[in-house]
Design a protein around this motif. Structure first.
Motif, short mmCIF file in Angstrom:
data_model
loop_
_atom_site.label_atom_id
_atom_site.label_comp_id
_atom_site.label_asym_id
_atom_site.label_seq_id
_atom_site.Cartn_x
_atom_site.Cartn_y
_atom_site.Cartn_z
N SER A 10 -21.08 3.14 -9.79
CA SER A 10 -19.66 3.16 -9.45
C SER A 10 -19.19 1.80 -8.82
O SER A 10 -20.01 1.20 -8.28
CB SER A 10 -19.15 4.23 -8.31
OG SER A 10 -20.18 4.08 -7.28
N ASN A 11 -17.87 1.43 -8.83
CA ASN A 11 -17.64 0.46 -8.14
C ASN A 11 -17.11 0.48 -6.78
O ASN A 11 -17.59 1.34 -6.11
CB ASN A 11 -16.17 -0.27 -8.82
CG ASN A 11 -14.94 0.69 -8.70
OD1 ASN A 11 -15.07 1.57 -7.97
ND2 ASN A 11 -14.19 0.74 -9.52
N ILE A 12 -16.68 -0.47 -6.02
CA ILE A 12 -16.57 -0.64 -4.55
C ILE A 12 -15.62 0.42 -4.09
O ILE A 12 -15.88 1.08 -3.15
CB ILE A 12 -15.97 -1.97 -4.30
CG1 ILE A 12 -16.09 -2.12 -2.67
CG2 ILE A 12 -14.41 -2.07 -4.47
CD1 ILE A 12 -16.13 -3.49 -2.11
N GLU A 13 -14.83 1.05 -5.07
CA GLU A 13 -13.96 2.23 -4.75
C GLU A 13 -14.58 3.59 -5.10
O GLU A 13 -13.89 4.55 -4.82
CB GLU A 13 -12.60 2.22 -5.47
CG GLU A 13 -11.30 1.07 -4.96
CD GLU A 13 -11.32 -0.14 -5.80
OE1 GLU A 13 -11.76 0.22 -7.06
OE2 GLU A 13 -10.97 -1.24 -5.33
N GLY A 14 -15.58 3.46 -5.68
CA GLY A 14 -16.34 4.76 -5.98
C GLY A 14 -15.96 5.27 -7.26
O GLY A 14 -16.17 6.70 -7.52
N LYS A 15 -15.39 4.59 -8.10
CA LYS A 15 -14.97 4.71 -9.48
C LYS A 15 -15.57 4.12 -10.46
O LYS A 15 -16.27 3.20 -10.27
CB LYS A 15 -13.51 4.52 -9.58
CG LYS A 15 -12.69 5.45 -8.51
CD LYS A 15 -11.18 5.31 -8.57
CE LYS A 15 -10.24 5.82 -7.67
NZ LYS A 15 -8.70 5.66 -7.77
N GLY A 16 -15.66 4.63 -11.66
CA GLY A 16 -16.17 3.98 -12.98
C GLY A 16 -17.34 4.31 -13.29
O GLY A 16 -17.99 3.38 -13.99
N GLN A 17 -18.10 4.98 -12.41
CA GLN A 17 -19.81 5.29 -12.71
C GLN A 17 -19.78 5.96 -14.20
O GLN A 17 -18.97 6.91 -14.57
CB GLN A 17 -20.15 6.28 -11.73
CG GLN A 17 -21.59 6.43 -12.00
CD GLN A 17 -22.47 7.57 -11.02
OE1 GLN A 17 -21.37 8.28 -10.40
NE2 GLN A 17 -23.71 7.69 -10.89
N VAL A 18 -20.74 5.57 -14.90
CA VAL A 18 -21.14 6.05 -16.30
C VAL A 18 -22.58 6.47 -16.09
O VAL A 18 -23.45 5.56 -16.01
CB VAL A 18 -20.67 5.09 -17.35
CG1 VAL A 18 -21.07 5.89 -18.81
CG2 VAL A 18 -19.51 4.61 -17.52
N THR A 19 -22.87 7.86 -16.13
CA THR A 19 -23.97 8.24 -16.09
C THR A 19 -24.95 8.32 -17.29
O THR A 19 -24.28 8.11 -18.60
CB THR A 19 -24.17 9.51 -15.42
OG1 THR A 19 -23.65 10.51 -16.42
CG2 THR A 19 -23.51 9.64 -14.06
#
Length: 550
Positions: free
Chosen positions: A378-387
């Protein structure tokens, strides 16, 4: 050192500290602060040759200097503000009872501000001539880059190294005070490494005999060579140098490491695996672990040459890959799972489409029809994670002939098994386990982690119908890695997955690879493209290992 201490309730007092001075809520500390936010032995201010230095002892609340959290900071200067718990400590004056070179203060401060220096030292606390020289050349190099207004972001690594080397030679040639006894070529190489490379790690990464580099903290480094771990006689100059190296490694990959995300997995350009963890999770300081990837692509012949398996086992595994058997490589940490997975993947026929899925891309396949996927945090905002799990699901829509998952750690195991069981035969993956039976138990756990409300019998049936072969890897006490067992899954009976061992590695009476004499189910000698003699030898032969294992 005379300091002013201001408490949260407004009380201000002045105090004189004799260095070294301990700070904490322990009554024996020079500065005792009674607060739940302060550890018993929270920090220490000690005097080094280049001035006073503040050391945090891994406290939970942290130590801040001028509003920045630090684990080590120095030299401290008049006006610096230290925040520990409810107290703000301002330095009023510093008086040393012994003389030290004032120029060293500037050098140490410069090194601290640059943050990317990683100068090895073998001299405990002293700042030697070599350290001073490198720091000065480093600063001169940065100044020259600024004066020439070079956009270093537009240069490739090789171009930047070449230009930095040329500039350093110009600086040295114009420097009348450059010591004549120091090798010009050597100092240029070291400063370039510090300025645009990985500093202290560069020679370790270049040494093909070193397989792993472990930085426990800035002055504690271990290496693994020929399967043996030993301490490296060198260190980074401070904690910030290690953080600078970590940032250099992870930033080009679009990853970050900071207090909000203190752990990161990454890779170097050659595919070497990198793991970094920083305070407050790492108590002693920033920790960096690099597992080097072989410069040459691993091959089955290479594994045979080092005695990792014998020719019969190699022939059998190659046949399994060719016959599209679903294979799981199991083993402990550092047992060689990824290397064997890479070798098996290269046995896939060249006309098949392969999708590889990894946390950090390490596999090096020679296939032309290859798509490599890598997970994203995830990015610095806690979004965008791809598992990994999302990538496995997506891979099913990419028309793969084979799916290769670098390692199953969680719910992706369910999707991997589903792929193996729904037309994507011949897929491969790895997982951590000490033997084949434990590998099955771990697979059951990971499938349940996917959140599927399935009875255990159904999970076991899913596993037994999906996986054909489990290859067990192990690392021996001497550091050598061997295939200790090849097991076939033959189905499920009375709620228990049935296994039959086809090959094993034994120590008694001598180390040897042994065919157990059990014929693999569903694999005829015609399918395996073997003669009767070869098939019999493959399944029944006893083969002594090379002498280095005895």
């Amino acid at each position: 050192m005379r300091v002013s201490i201001e408490y949260e309730d407004g009380i201000v007092k002045e105090l004189e500290l004799n260095l070294p001075a301990g700070i904490g809520k322990n009554d024996r500390c020079s500065l005792c602060i009674k607060s739940w936010r302060v550890a018993k032995n929270h920090a220490t201010i000690e005097l080094r040759n280049y001035g006073p230095v503040l050391l945090d002892h891994g406290s939970l609340g942290g130590t801040f200097v001028n509003n920045t959290r630090v684990s080590e900071y120095g030299p401290l200067k008049v006006g610096d503000q230290i925040l520990i718990g409810p107290c703000q400590i301002t330095i009023i004056s510093i008086t040393a009872k012994h003389e030290y070179d004032e120029s060293n203060i500037g050098v140490a401060n410069l090194i601290d501000s640059i943050k990317s220096s990683s100068i090895p030292n073998n001299i405990t606390e002293a700042v030697t001539e070599s350290v001073n020289l490198r720091a000065r050349l480093h600063a001169d190099l940065l100044n020259m880059l600024d004066l020439r207004r070079r956009d270093i972001g537009s240069l490739s690594d090789d171009e930047l190294r070449q230009e930095a080397g040329i500039m350093l030679e110009e600086i040295i040639d114009a420097d009348s005070s450059f010591p004549s006894h120091i090798c010009k070529k050597s100092i240029v190489k070291e400063v370039v490494n510090e300025a645009v490379g990985l500093g202290l790690l560069e020679p370790l990464l270049a040494d093909n005999n070193i397989s792993e580099i472990m930085v426990n903290k800035h002055n504690e480094i271990f290496i693994e060579s020929h399967g043996k771990i030993s301490r490296y006689n060198g260190s980074f100059i401070n904690e910030e140098a290690v953080k600078g190296i970590i940032d250099r490694i992870v930033s080009p990959l679009g990853r970050r490491v900071d207090e909000s995300s203190p752990m990161v997995d990454a890779r170097l350009k050659d595919g070497s695996r990198v793991n970094a963890i920083i305070p407050p999770l790492s108590i002693k300081g920033s920790s960096l672990t690099i597992r080097k990837f072989p410069t040459k692509r691993p091959t089955m012949d290479g594994l045979l040459a080092v005695g990792a398996l014998d020719s019969n086992m190699a022939a059998f595994l190659e046949a399994c890959v060719r016959l599209r058997k679903n294979i799981v490589v199991s083993g402990g940490t550092g047992s060689g799972k990824t290397t064997l997975l890479n070798v098996l993947s290269n046995c896939i026929p060249p006309d098949e489409r392969i999708i590889t899925i990894e946390d950090a891309a390490e596999l090096k396949l020679s296939h032309e029809h290859l798509v490599s996927l890598e997970s994203r945090p995830s990015n610095i905002e806690g979004k965008g994670q791809v598992t990994i799990r999302e990538l496995v699901r997506n891979a099913l829509r990419m028309r793969p002939d084979r799916i290769v998952v670098g390692e199953c750690r969680g719910g992706e195991a369910f999707d991997m098994l589903a792929a193996m069981n729904t037309g994507h035969d011949g897929s491969l993956t790895t997982l951590h386990a000490n033997n084949a039976r434990e590998a099955l138990a771990r697979l059951e756990t990971m499938v349940l982690m996917a959140g599927m409300d399935l009875p255990l019998v159904a999970v076991r049936d899913h596993i037994s119908s999906s996986i054909d072969i489990i290859v067990q890897q192990a690392r021996l006490s001497a550091g050598h890695r061997v295939v200790t067992s090849i097991v076939q899954i033959t189905g499920q009976e009375s709620g228990r997955v049935q296994l039959q061992e086809l090959f094993q590695y034994r120590f008694d009476p001598v180390p040897q690879f042994i065919g157990t004499g059990i014929l693999p189910e569903g694999m005829s000698m015609q399918e395996m493209n073997m003669t009767i003699e070869q098939f019999s030898q493959c399944c029944f032969a006893k083969h002594n290992t090379t002498n280095w294992l005895i």
